[in-house]
Each structure stands twice: as structure tokens, then as C-alpha cells.
Design a protein around this motif. Sequence first.
Motif, PDB file in Angstrom:
ATOM      1  N   ILE A 196       0.854  -1.175   0.000  1.00 24.51           N
ATOM      2  CA  ILE A 196       0.000   0.000   0.000  1.00 24.51           C
ATOM      3  C   ILE A 196       0.892   1.227   0.000  1.00 24.51           C
ATOM      4  CG2 ILE A 196      -1.826   1.204   1.215  1.00 24.51           C
ATOM      5  CD1 ILE A 196      -2.392  -1.424   2.653  1.00 24.51           C
ATOM      6  N   VAL A 197       0.665   2.061  -0.924  1.00 25.29           N
ATOM      7  CA  VAL A 197       1.393   3.316  -0.914  1.00 25.29           C
ATOM      8  C   VAL A 197       0.392   4.445  -0.980  1.00 25.29           C
ATOM      9  CG1 VAL A 197       3.077   4.745  -2.086  1.00 25.29           C
ATOM     10  CG2 VAL A 197       3.337   2.280  -2.089  1.00 25.29           C
ATOM     11  N   PHE A 198       0.393   5.282  -0.005  1.00 23.55           N
ATOM     12  CA  PHE A 198      -0.520   6.408  -0.009  1.00 23.55           C
ATOM     13  C   PHE A 198       0.264   7.687  -0.119  1.00 23.55           C
ATOM     14  CE2 PHE A 198      -2.563   3.197   2.506  1.00 23.55           C
ATOM     15  CZ  PHE A 198      -3.711   3.058   1.780  1.00 23.55           C
ATOM     16  N   LEU A 199      -0.306   8.579  -0.799  1.00 28.35           N
ATOM     17  CA  LEU A 199       0.295   9.890  -0.857  1.00 28.35           C
ATOM     18  C   LEU A 199      -0.735  10.894  -0.385  1.00 28.35           C
ATOM     19  CD1 LEU A 199       1.995   9.635  -4.308  1.00 28.35           C
ATOM     20  CD2 LEU A 199       3.151   9.794  -2.118  1.00 28.35           C
ATOM     21  N   VAL A 200      -0.519  11.442   0.772  1.00 22.51           N
ATOM     22  CA  VAL A 200      -1.379  12.527   1.207  1.00 22.51           C
ATOM     23  C   VAL A 200      -0.497  13.751   1.211  1.00 22.51           C
ATOM     24  CG1 VAL A 200      -2.919  13.350   2.977  1.00 22.51           C
ATOM     25  CG2 VAL A 200      -2.615  10.912   2.642  1.00 22.51           C
TER      26      VAL A 200
ATOM     27  N   THR B 235       6.852   1.280   4.194  1.00 21.79           N
ATOM     28  CA  THR B 235       5.966   1.058   3.055  1.00 21.79           C
ATOM     29  C   THR B 235       4.921   2.148   2.910  1.00 21.79           C
ATOM     30  OG1 THR B 235       4.672  -0.313   4.494  1.00 21.79           O
ATOM     31  CG2 THR B 235       6.184  -1.435   2.985  1.00 21.79           C
TER      32      THR B 235
ATOM     33  N   GLN C 171      -8.775  -0.637  -1.897  1.00 17.62           N
ATOM     34  CA  GLN C 171      -7.781  -1.286  -2.751  1.00 17.62           C
ATOM     35  C   GLN C 171      -8.109  -2.763  -2.938  1.00 17.62           C
ATOM     36  OE1 GLN C 171      -3.902  -1.941  -1.080  1.00 17.62           O
ATOM     37  NE2 GLN C 171      -2.929  -1.074  -2.900  1.00 17.62           N
TER      38      GLN C 171
ATOM     39  N   SER D 199       4.027   6.176   3.201  1.00 12.34           N
ATOM     40  CA  SER D 199       4.556   7.518   3.367  1.00 12.34           C
ATOM     41  C   SER D 199       3.379   8.477   3.449  1.00 12.34           C
ATOM     42  CB  SER D 199       5.450   7.878   2.190  1.00 12.34           C
ATOM     43  OG  SER D 199       4.690   7.943   1.034  1.00 12.34           O
TER      44      SER D 199
ATOM     45  N   ILE E 142      -4.740  15.303  -3.268  1.00 11.53           N
ATOM     46  CA  ILE E 142      -5.717  14.269  -3.575  1.00 11.53           C
ATOM     47  C   ILE E 142      -5.134  12.938  -3.176  1.00 11.53           C
ATOM     48  CG2 ILE E 142      -6.360  12.937  -5.627  1.00 11.53           C
ATOM     49  CD1 ILE E 142      -7.857  15.199  -6.647  1.00 11.53           C
ATOM     50  N   LEU E 143      -5.933  12.150  -2.521  1.00 11.93           N
ATOM     51  CA  LEU E 143      -5.495  10.824  -2.095  1.00 11.93           C
ATOM     52  C   LEU E 143      -5.332   9.938  -3.321  1.00 11.93           C
ATOM     53  CD1 LEU E 143      -5.247   8.881   0.473  1.00 11.93           C
ATOM     54  CD2 LEU E 143      -7.568   8.241  -0.108  1.00 11.93           C
ATOM     55  N   GLU E 144      -4.236   9.185  -3.348  1.00 11.92           N
ATOM     56  CA  GLU E 144      -4.050   8.251  -4.458  1.00 11.92           C
ATOM     57  C   GLU E 144      -3.861   6.855  -3.916  1.00 11.92           C
ATOM     58  OE1 GLU E 144      -1.003   9.446  -7.131  1.00 11.92           O
ATOM     59  OE2 GLU E 144      -2.330  10.842  -8.137  1.00 11.92           O
ATOM     60  N   ILE E 145      -4.629   5.943  -4.441  1.00  9.37           N
ATOM     61  CA  ILE E 145      -4.511   4.550  -3.999  1.00  9.37           C
ATOM     62  C   ILE E 145      -3.972   3.738  -5.165  1.00  9.37           C
ATOM     63  CG2 ILE E 145      -5.752   2.552  -3.124  1.00  9.37           C
ATOM     64  CD1 ILE E 145      -7.811   4.477  -1.966  1.00  9.37           C
ATOM     65  N   GLU E 146      -2.927   2.987  -4.900  1.00  8.23           N
ATOM     66  CA  GLU E 146      -2.334   2.179  -5.965  1.00  8.23           C
ATOM     67  C   GLU E 146      -2.939   0.799  -6.018  1.00  8.23           C
ATOM     68  OE1 GLU E 146       1.837   1.718  -5.947  1.00  8.23           O
ATOM     69  OE2 GLU E 146       2.179   3.763  -6.600  1.00  8.23           O
TER      70      GLU E 146
ATOM     71  N   PHE F 167     -10.925  11.223  -5.040  1.00 10.87           N
ATOM     72  CA  PHE F 167      -9.579  10.658  -4.951  1.00 10.87           C
ATOM     73  C   PHE F 167      -9.217   9.910  -6.229  1.00 10.87           C
ATOM     74  CE2 PHE F 167     -10.466   6.155  -4.171  1.00 10.87           C
ATOM     75  CZ  PHE F 167     -11.789   6.198  -3.767  1.00 10.87           C
ATOM     76  N   ASN F 168      -7.968   9.515  -6.298  1.00  9.64           N
ATOM     77  CA  ASN F 168      -7.490   8.855  -7.514  1.00  9.64           C
ATOM     78  C   ASN F 168      -7.110   7.408  -7.252  1.00  9.64           C
ATOM     79  OD1 ASN F 168      -7.744  11.199  -8.927  1.00  9.64           O
ATOM     80  ND2 ASN F 168      -5.563  11.731  -8.846  1.00  9.64           N
TER      81      ASN F 168
ATOM     82  N   ASN G 262       0.808  17.611   1.353  1.00 10.96           N
ATOM     83  CA  ASN G 262       0.492  18.689   2.280  1.00 10.96           C
ATOM     84  C   ASN G 262       0.062  19.957   1.556  1.00 10.96           C
ATOM     85  OD1 ASN G 262       2.936  19.226   1.253  1.00 10.96           O
ATOM     86  ND2 ASN G 262       3.800  20.026   3.154  1.00 10.96           N
TER      87      ASN G 262
ATOM     88  N   VAL H  69      -4.634   4.563  -8.893  1.00 10.09           N
ATOM     89  CA  VAL H  69      -3.556   4.396  -9.862  1.00 10.09           C
ATOM     90  C   VAL H  69      -3.392   2.912 -10.124  1.00 10.09           C
ATOM     91  CG1 VAL H  69      -1.159   4.889 -10.374  1.00 10.09           C
ATOM     92  CG2 VAL H  69      -2.457   6.426  -8.927  1.00 10.09           C
TER      93      VAL H  69
ATOM     94  N   LYS I 198       2.196  12.618   4.287  1.00  6.40           N
ATOM     95  CA  LYS I 198       2.539  13.993   4.604  1.00  6.40           C
ATOM     96  C   LYS I 198       1.267  14.686   5.029  1.00  6.40           C
ATOM     97  CE  LYS I 198       6.065  14.144   1.121  1.00  6.40           C
ATOM     98  NZ  LYS I 198       6.178  14.483  -0.287  1.00  6.40           N
ATOM     99  N   VAL I 199       1.324  15.427   6.117  1.00  9.53           N
ATOM    100  CA  VAL I 199       0.114  16.049   6.649  1.00  9.53           C
ATOM    101  C   VAL I 199       0.365  17.530   6.819  1.00  9.53           C
ATOM    102  CG1 VAL I 199      -1.440  16.090   8.619  1.00  9.53           C
ATOM    103  CG2 VAL I 199      -0.538  13.932   7.832  1.00  9.53           C
ATOM    104  N   ASN I 200      -0.681  18.291   6.685  1.00 11.27           N
ATOM    105  CA  ASN I 200      -0.555  19.730   6.872  1.00 11.27           C
ATOM    106  C   ASN I 200      -0.370  20.039   8.356  1.00 11.27           C
ATOM    107  OD1 ASN I 200      -0.780  22.472   6.920  1.00 11.27           O
ATOM    108  ND2 ASN I 200      -2.339  22.484   5.296  1.00 11.27           N
TER     109      ASN I 200
END
Lengths: 427, 206, 159
Positions: free
Chosen positions: A8-12, B35, B118, B37, A19-23, B195-196, A14, B198, B39-41
Amino acid sequence: MIKFFFMIVFLVSNHIFSILEIEILKGSDNLSKVAFVPFGIESGIEENYGIQISRNIEKNMLLFGEFENLAVNEMLSYPSSENDFYYRDWKVLGVDYSVIGKINSVNALGNLNISYSLFNINRRIKILEGEILGSEDNIEDISKIISNRIYEKITGLRGIFDTKLAYVVNSDANTYQMCISDIDGKNEQILFSSKAPIMSPDWSPDRKKIAYVSFENGLAEIFIQDLQSGERDSIQALGMTNSAPVWSPDGKSLALVVSFSGNPDIFLYSIRNKRLVRLTNHYGIDTEPSWSPDSKKIIFTSDRSGSPQLYEINTKSKRKKRLTRDGNYNARGRYFPDGKSIFFVHGNNGNFQIATKKLSSRYIETLTSTSLDESPTISPNGNIIIYATKDGSNGYLGGITLDGKARFSLPVKNGSVREPAWSPLLK
Amino acid sequence: MNKALTSLNTFFLILLFLSLIFSMFSIPKLNIDETQSIKVNFYELIQEDDILFDSSILNTTIKKETKKASVNDKKAEPSEAEILSKFKINKSDIKNEISKIKLSKEREDILRVSAIIQASISSIWIKPNSLSESLIAKVSINLAPSGEILNFDLIEPSSNNSFNESILTAMNKMTFLEEVSFLDRKLFEENFRNFNLVFKSSGEIE
Amino acid sequence: MRRLFMEPIGIFILAMLCQVYSCASNVSDSVERMQYASVAGEEYLLGDKLETNLDDKVYFDFDKSILDAEDKSLLEQYLPEIKKAKIVRLEGHCDERGTREYNLALGERRALEVRDFLVVKGVSGKKIRVVSFGEEKPLKSASNEKAWAENRRVEISLY
């Protein structure tokens, strides 16, 4: 479901507009479910043609275990044209694709006009539509053409239902037969029968000839047989043993192995002017050549490092490169049709299994789980590998799709079957 | 005089620079697995926490405690200061802790729901066979708070047509992502309203 | 200084080695061509096979073509018979493990190992015929260690 192990790789981010991306890396282990609706028939045509044609298509499509089917008696409706077709009838049954069609009579001579359509139930669209003119006698061929088109539309790969398979049958200790058949095992033809062993069949790229090794004169010799006329010609190469012939992609030459005094090396043999050109020169065993699809390189097995390993040689510059390093037995390599990966026989703790490896990585992936697997051959679309294996003392042919979802074995013949060679596509 | 000004200028510049560096390090850090990552405001969070602290029970309890201390023993004034300083440290610690807990709770929710989404998409996506190239396609999704998929769009298609088709087929099969309906509304709006997905094919034979 | 001195000597030695090696390979090629002429016709197969009461098989290890002491003593017992024969046929075989074409080459290696031993012991190379069947003609068709051990062999027949 345990198989759903994924990263699981999330990119939130800042940033404000993050936009949240779910792989999604892993696909489902399920197969697409296809409904093959019996074809409708115009009055005046024999009734079972409709069932026959849809059943032929179904058999073809299910041949390599790539799809799941819906039984005819479970269907809610039997549409034969788009007007009678309702997506919800198929959606409730969990069907992914539906094939429908209709047979119309053209004239009294038995000529038929067969129309067919393919629907994607989930997307609610028709994705394929076609018409074929044929006659009552060649319903099987028509089914193959339709199967190929459906297969191509669903998978995006070339259809392979009109390809053939060459193989060697050893029915008893002193009978060896060189055979070819359709890929579904039908229409078997014996090309040549001998009391001495036959080995290493390989199709010419135009599908008109087969090269193989025969011991009929007491030693290994290479023959080229024309499939139409049945004529056989031996290659009069020098040396003690000639073996492992493989056609170049342009069909003009063979890569083969000639052994001078027990020192087998790879040679190129030009068919037109019958000249032999040396490619490797090493005191170790060099054998089992095979061309890369772009015909620039040849992969071969060599024991120059002490154990059989795969090497690659550039036919022009003659530069060599070692391809396998892990394990003490990696032999009989072949390229994938895209030239980016290889498949071969990998010896692992006394088991011999079919394995693949990307040329760009070191990792060897074992595909099969039986212990005496050999002679892998790949479908022209690069999706299925058929190989020879053993059950007791009897050899049979097994197969596997490269995504690992389906395994199958080909119908058992009388005797031990070995050395399958998948024909190229008809051009 | 000029010299003094310029030296003052440089001094301020250095100070600014140092404070920047310091601020970089003073941002609370999150411990995240390799695994994952995230980032938060942080600014937002810190502000929220300040508001929380102003009216918080913690502050009042601190006051009460100090009062008690003063009533019980007048000689204990230095110790009062000690306690105060102690509380000061504790306050910032607690602030960090709470922000951490808040963050990890949020993070956990996002991770959990994302993992479920997912898995549910993985379970219906029938990947085309033996794609030897590595492919990437991006789908953007609009969700209703109930979890209904309002809209989806293949915003970045891959070069392979059957790969794109398989994604569209899978997305059409999916109508609900129920899990998001149990989420905190704010979290939903921030993360799952839009949301996206991928879709990736590494080109490896599996 | 010393290195400067050693380098030309090293190059010279290398050059000599290359020359020796290329000469050797030339020689072996021409020898093989000669032998091929005699191998092609299998006319001797029409003649009677000479029967001996000795074990006519030499066995090998997996993926190996080296004769051990036991094999050598067996071949030595055989020598008088071999010297009497007109034609000596050596047939190399392998077990079913591994790939067919590689085994064909390996069987040839094994037969040649026996030939080389016989030639060293004074048998004329001209009357020795070598052929490999790889894994195509196993003695035992079972898939176990015992059958494999029996299949990895060189068969000697005299005519």
C-alpha cells in the motif's frame, strides 16, 4: 483471497489541493465469465448448426483455461440479435461477456452467412460485431476464426486457435513418430515414423516445413521435411553429430549444433547455399540455440562455467553475455515473442522445471511444479507455455498461462509424448 | 555607522536563516513504516491544538494544582515554579502526544479505508494477461458520503488499450464503496470525496 | 622498475599460449573431419556382434563425463577383447533429467571419454566409432535414482 497480499502506498500531500491516491497493483485471480449463447438459425437450416458453432467457440475459448463459461441451461434468455439482448439478464448471472450470433442461409448449396456480436456486460456496450461467409462443411474453421476475433477483442492478444503443434510420440521402445496436430489435438498427422529416435522439431516461420533430428542412419542427422509434399531432405553438415536445428525468423537459415569430436558448437547454416558458419568456439558443450525475435542474437546453453547455463551471442559481433547465474542447471532457453524475457528449463534441488526470467533482471521465476519438465514452447501471442513432463514413465504435455491462473494438460495419446513445438501464426 | 548597519543586517539574515532551520526541526515528526509515506498539513494541526489547549481541561487542572500547592505550603514557592516548569514541559509534550494520537488515528482510518478500497477493486479487476511492458493508468473517482460512486474518469490512460478496457470494466462493476460511509465526515470530505486510483502493471510475470 | 621488466615477458608468454592453442584447435578440426568420413557409413552394423562375457557398460555420475578408477579397471579387463575386434562401437547415454539436446552432447562426451582412455591404452582410434543417443534410449524407463544410475552409461559393442 490470501493471495491478495499487496503493498500500500498512499500519498497525502500537504498541499491544499491534495488528492489521495490509492495504488492498485494486484488484479483478481478470477477469470472473466463468458456466456456463449447458441446461435440463432434461419428457418430451413439444420437446427444443430447453431448449437454446434457456439459450442465450438466455447471449446476453443476454454482450451487453455483462460475463461470461465456459463452453462447453456443457466441462461435466462437466448438472444440471437441485438434487439433481443438485455444486459440485466447477464449482469445478474455475473457474466462479463456474452457472445451471440445468427446463421443465415445464402443459397441452397449450403452456403451460410454467420453474423456474431460480443457484448461487455459491465460496460453495457457491444464491443465486436462481424460477419463470415462460409459453408456447412467448414463450420469448425469458421468457429476458429470467430474464436480468434473474440479472444483478440477481450484480451488484446492475437488469437491462436488456428495454430498447430508438432511433437514426438514414442509409442513403444522401437517406434518413434514425428506428428503434427491442431492446437486442440484434432487432425493428427504422422509426418515420419522411425525405429530410431527423433528429436528437436522446429517449425519454419512460414509454417510450411519442419526441421528435426533423426537417428535413422545410426547417428544424429538434421532433416527438413516439407509438410505439403512430405519430402525429406537431410542437411549434409560436417562433423559427427548434428543437432538442435532452429529456423531463423526470416526462414533463410538454421542455427544448429555441429560436434567435431565431441566438441559441440553453434553454427549458422544458410539453406540456400548450404554453407556452415561457426558462431561459437569453445571446448565446452555449446548447444540448444534459439534466435531472438529480431534475429540479432542467439541464446544457447553452455557448460563452459562447469554447469549448463544460458548465454547470449550477437550473430554479427559475436559478443557473448552470460544470462543466468542462479542455480546449477539452466538450459534450453527461448526468447519470448517480445524479446524482453526468456523461458528455459531450470534445475532446482534435483527438480527440473520451466522458469522465466526478464533479461533486465536477475530474478528467476519458476512456473511449473512437477519435477521432470522440459522442452517448453510458447504460443505465438506469448501468453501460454506448453511443455513436456512425465507421469511415471509416460510422457505427456502440460500447459500453463503466464499469469499463472490456469494450468492444463493436453489429451493423452497412445505412448509417450514429448518435445512440443508451437507453430507460428499463419501469415 | 554603515558598517554597523550592514553587520546588523547580516546578523538578522543569519538569525532568519537559523530560525528557518530550527523551525524545520521543530515540526513534529511522524513515525511511518517504510511502506507507507504520509505527509500532513502540520500548520493546521498545530493551530487546532492551540485552540484545544486554550479551553482545555488540562490548563485548568494545571491551575488547580498550582493553587492547591500554594494553599498547602507557603514555603513551597520555589517548588511551585518547579512544578510550573514541569507542567510547561509536560504541556508541550502532551500537545505533541495528542497531535500524534490524532494524526495516527486519522492516518489509521485513511489507511484502513484505503486498504479496503484497494482490496475490493483488486478483487474485481481482471488484469489482461502477460503485459510485458510496465503500464500506469489513473482514474479519478467522485464519491457520495454514502459510498456511492457518482462519477469516475480515466484521467490518465495507459498506452495499452486492453489495459484501459480492463480498468473501465472493473470500474463499471464497482458501484459502491461502502466503507467510506462509516468515516468521520470531515475525513471523508478531505480525502475520499474525490480521490485517484492508480492502476499499475509492473510487467512482471506473476 | 621490476613491473616494467615483467610486462613484456607476460605478453610474450600469452602470445605463445595463444599460438599453441590455435594450433591445437586446427589439428583437432582436421582430425575430426577425417573421422567423420568413417563414421557416416554404419556398414559394420551388418557384421556379427562379438559376444563377450564381460560387463559391457561403463556408468557415470549426473552431468559428469569423468571415468572413475572402477570404470578404468573394467575397461582394462576389456582391453584384450577390444584389441581383437575389428570395430569398437561406443554408445553414450544419459538419464532423463535435464534437457534433451544438452544430454545428446553429454552422451557424446561420455563416449569420447571412453574412447580417449582406450586410445591411451593402445587401441587404434581408427576402429572406434562413437555415437550418442542422449536420453532417447533409456535402459530403465522408471523415474528414480536407481533407473537413472543405470541409464547414465556408455555401451561398448565389438564387431
